[in-house]
Write a protein that holds these residues in place. Structure first.
Motif, short mmCIF file in Angstrom:
data_model
loop_
_atom_site.label_atom_id
_atom_site.label_comp_id
_atom_site.label_asym_id
_atom_site.label_seq_id
_atom_site.Cartn_x
_atom_site.Cartn_y
_atom_site.Cartn_z
N VAL A 160 -9.97 1.91 -3.10
CA VAL A 160 -8.07 2.18 -3.86
C VAL A 160 -7.77 1.54 -5.13
CG1 VAL A 160 -7.31 2.80 -1.31
CG2 VAL A 160 -7.00 0.67 -2.81
N GLY A 161 -8.84 1.68 -5.81
CA GLY A 161 -8.36 1.16 -7.92
C GLY A 161 -7.53 -0.04 -7.47
N HIS B 27 -11.66 -4.82 -6.27
CA HIS B 27 -13.04 -4.79 -7.50
C HIS B 27 -14.11 -6.00 -7.84
CE1 HIS B 27 -9.55 -2.47 -9.24
NE2 HIS B 27 -8.22 -3.08 -9.62
N VAL C 144 -3.92 7.79 -2.74
CA VAL C 144 -4.78 6.24 -2.23
C VAL C 144 -4.43 6.36 -1.04
CG1 VAL C 144 -3.24 3.95 -2.06
CG2 VAL C 144 -2.58 5.30 -4.00
N PHE D 155 0.75 -1.43 0.12
CA PHE D 155 -0.04 0.35 0.00
C PHE D 155 1.21 1.29 0.21
CE2 PHE D 155 -4.27 -3.10 1.52
CZ PHE D 155 -5.15 -1.82 0.45
N GLY E 259 -5.54 -7.37 -6.01
CA GLY E 259 -4.35 -7.56 -5.25
C GLY E 259 -3.01 -6.93 -6.11
N THR E 260 -2.07 -8.10 -7.04
CA THR E 260 -1.35 -8.00 -7.85
C THR E 260 -1.37 -9.24 -8.66
OG1 THR E 260 0.64 -8.94 -6.03
CG2 THR E 260 0.68 -6.27 -6.29
N PRO E 261 -0.85 -9.47 -9.15
CA PRO E 261 -0.40 -10.51 -10.64
C PRO E 261 -0.02 -11.24 -9.56
CG PRO E 261 0.35 -8.38 -11.77
CD PRO E 261 0.14 -8.44 -10.48
N ARG F 247 3.56 -3.92 -10.35
CA ARG F 247 2.08 -4.21 -10.78
C ARG F 247 1.02 -4.87 -10.32
NH1 ARG F 247 3.70 -7.40 -15.92
NH2 ARG F 247 5.11 -6.36 -16.22
N VAL F 248 0.12 -4.14 -10.17
CA VAL F 248 -1.42 -4.55 -9.23
C VAL F 248 -2.57 -4.16 -10.20
CG1 VAL F 248 -0.25 -2.94 -7.63
CG2 VAL F 248 -1.76 -2.16 -9.20
N LEU F 249 -3.72 -5.55 -9.86
CA LEU F 249 -5.00 -5.80 -10.53
C LEU F 249 -5.96 -4.70 -10.54
CD1 LEU F 249 -5.59 -9.11 -9.36
CD2 LEU F 249 -4.35 -8.10 -12.19
N GLY F 250 -5.55 -3.24 -11.20
CA GLY F 250 -6.03 -2.39 -10.91
C GLY F 250 -4.98 -1.34 -11.18
N TYR F 251 -5.23 0.20 -10.45
CA TYR F 251 -5.21 1.15 -10.89
C TYR F 251 -4.91 2.19 -9.16
CZ TYR F 251 -10.12 1.80 -10.39
OH TYR F 251 -11.19 1.71 -10.45
N LEU F 252 -4.18 3.21 -9.59
CA LEU F 252 -3.57 4.14 -8.30
C LEU F 252 -4.66 5.24 -8.23
CD1 LEU F 252 -0.74 2.96 -7.73
CD2 LEU F 252 -2.44 1.70 -7.01
N PRO F 253 -5.52 5.53 -7.14
CA PRO F 253 -6.36 7.01 -7.07
C PRO F 253 -6.29 7.79 -6.40
CG PRO F 253 -7.71 5.27 -5.95
CD PRO F 253 -6.52 4.63 -6.01
N CYS G 277 2.89 2.10 -2.97
CA CYS G 277 1.61 1.85 -4.13
C CYS G 277 1.26 3.69 -4.23
CB CYS G 277 0.63 1.60 -4.36
SG CYS G 277 0.15 0.03 -4.60
#
Lengths: 186, 193
Positions: B58-59, B62, A38, A6, B91-93, A170-176, A9
């Motif tokens: 926090v993106g 989901h 974040v 976190f 999470g992460t990959p 790398r994350v599954l998504g994005y950082l807002p 990120c």
């Protein structure tokens, strides 16, 4: 998820902040904004100068919880009605080497010089900016960003989504990041 | 647009953003985490509405769900129910986690002119949990849910929304709970498409 990812990120977002299209020639626009990045509070301020020929230049400072600081110089040129392209050059630093076991000084985020080409589009009260950040210090293609700014009248609201690209973070998504700010024309 | 279902054949768009308070960094006080959601609703009839819902914390986490809503009543008061099966992933990959859940709730709404208030109470059951350690397919009664929502319709047709959610984990050792609950505060707006 543990705290370390976190926090890492959060630092990722401490790269150059996406700017907007250039102001009219001879006009100076000063903006200040604050919000959340974040997990951490963020504030920033900038000055943009409109130049002849649809060009613009600006400088800004952003900090994230006072622990990471990013200084940015930007250049913009209007290429069509409502469209502009530009490039930001930024330098980021940390005031602490470690936070909760995360070695910030070795972090690839907000660490050293960065360059960020952007494209901006304005339609009515909504502005869209897309960009990508390349880190020059310890070179790497760091992230891509998309920011939406809405003019709410007395203030603006900006939401930014940042997608990390480097394998380690790398994350599954994005950082807002969400900020509310105000622009003053001088 | 909460306790009451959308008009038959009408599409609606809800955009909400705010904070979920979580004890995510034990060394710090509970932190506000950015959270948001998008809902697209379709009125199946005057009493039933189906919403597709995407929510994020926090993106990084989901949740995608299908929210079936029913609402009945006349005058100021409305009673309703909602059922939302959903899938969470994040999470992460290298560190993917998620669940398959269903939230069921009863709704009670009261409207006075352009302003409406809705109270909601329900439960969440997790059917499937997965993380890097493996998959747990034992159904688990995970949360007791409570929520309150205030709506105010503007003359333009835009509906302003404020929502407070409190999810009470049944697990006594939930590491992210704050004072035993997961609070979430959202503000936003809804439009008919």
């Amino acid at each position: 998820m543990t705290a370390a990812p976190f926090i890492l990120c959060a630092w990722w977002c401490a790269s150059a902040v996406l700017g907007a299209a250039p102001p009219p020639p001879g006009r100076v626009a000063v903006d200040a904004a604050g919000g959340m990045n974040v997990l951490v509070p963020t504030v920033g301020a900038g000055v943009n100068l409109g130049l002849p020929g649809g060009h613009g230049a600006g400088v800004r400072w952003d900090t994230h919880a006072g622990l990471a600081h990013v200084f940015t110089a930007s250049a913009r040129v209007r290429v069509a009605e409502g469209w502009a392209v530009g490039v930001d050059g930024a330098f980021g630093l940390f005031v602490s080497e470690e936070l909760f076991g995360v070695e910030l000084a070795r972090s690839p985020f907000a660490h050293g010089f960065m360059i960020e080409p952007v494209v901006a589009h304005t339609r009515g009260r909504v502005a869209l900016v897309a960009g990508t950040t390349v880190r020059l210090t310890n070179p790497g293609w760091q992230s891509i960003k998309l920011a939406v700014t809405v003019d709410l009248g007395p203030v603006f609201l900006r939401a930014q989504a940042l997608v990390p690209l480097e394998e380690d973070t790398r994350v599954l998504g994005y950082l807002p990041m969400v900020v509310v700010g105000k622009t003053f024309g001088l | 647009m909460s306790a009451s279902a959308a008009l038959a054949g009408a599409f609606t768009l809800h955009l909400l953003g705010g904070f979920a308070v979580s004890d995510v960094v034990p060394a710090l006080p509970p932190a506000p985490l950015l959270t948001g959601e998008v809902q697209v609703g379709y009125g199946l009839s005057d009493a039933f509405e189906l919403r597709a819902r995407y929510a994020t914390h926090v993106g990084l986490h989901h949740r995608l769900g299908l929210d079936l809503r029913a609402a009945f009543g006349t005058g100021a008061w409305t009673v309703g129910a909602r059922l939302e099966p959903s899938v969470r992933v994040g999470g992460t990959p290298e560190d993917v986690a998620g669940d398959v859940s269903t939230q069921a709730a009863l709704l009670l709404g009261w409207r006075d002119g352009p302003t409406a208030v809705t109270a909601e109470a329900g439960v969440t059951v997790q059917w499937l949990l997965w993380d890097p350690a493996g998959v747990d397919d034992e159904p688990y009664f995970a949360f007791i849910d409570a929520a309150a929502q205030v709506e105010h319709a503007l003359p333009s047709g835009t509906v302003l929304l404020g929502r407070l959610e409190l999810a009470v984990p049944r697990a006594p050792d939930d590491p992210f709970a704050v004072l035993g609950v997961h609070p979430r505060v959202l503000v936003g707006a809804a439009w008919r498409l």
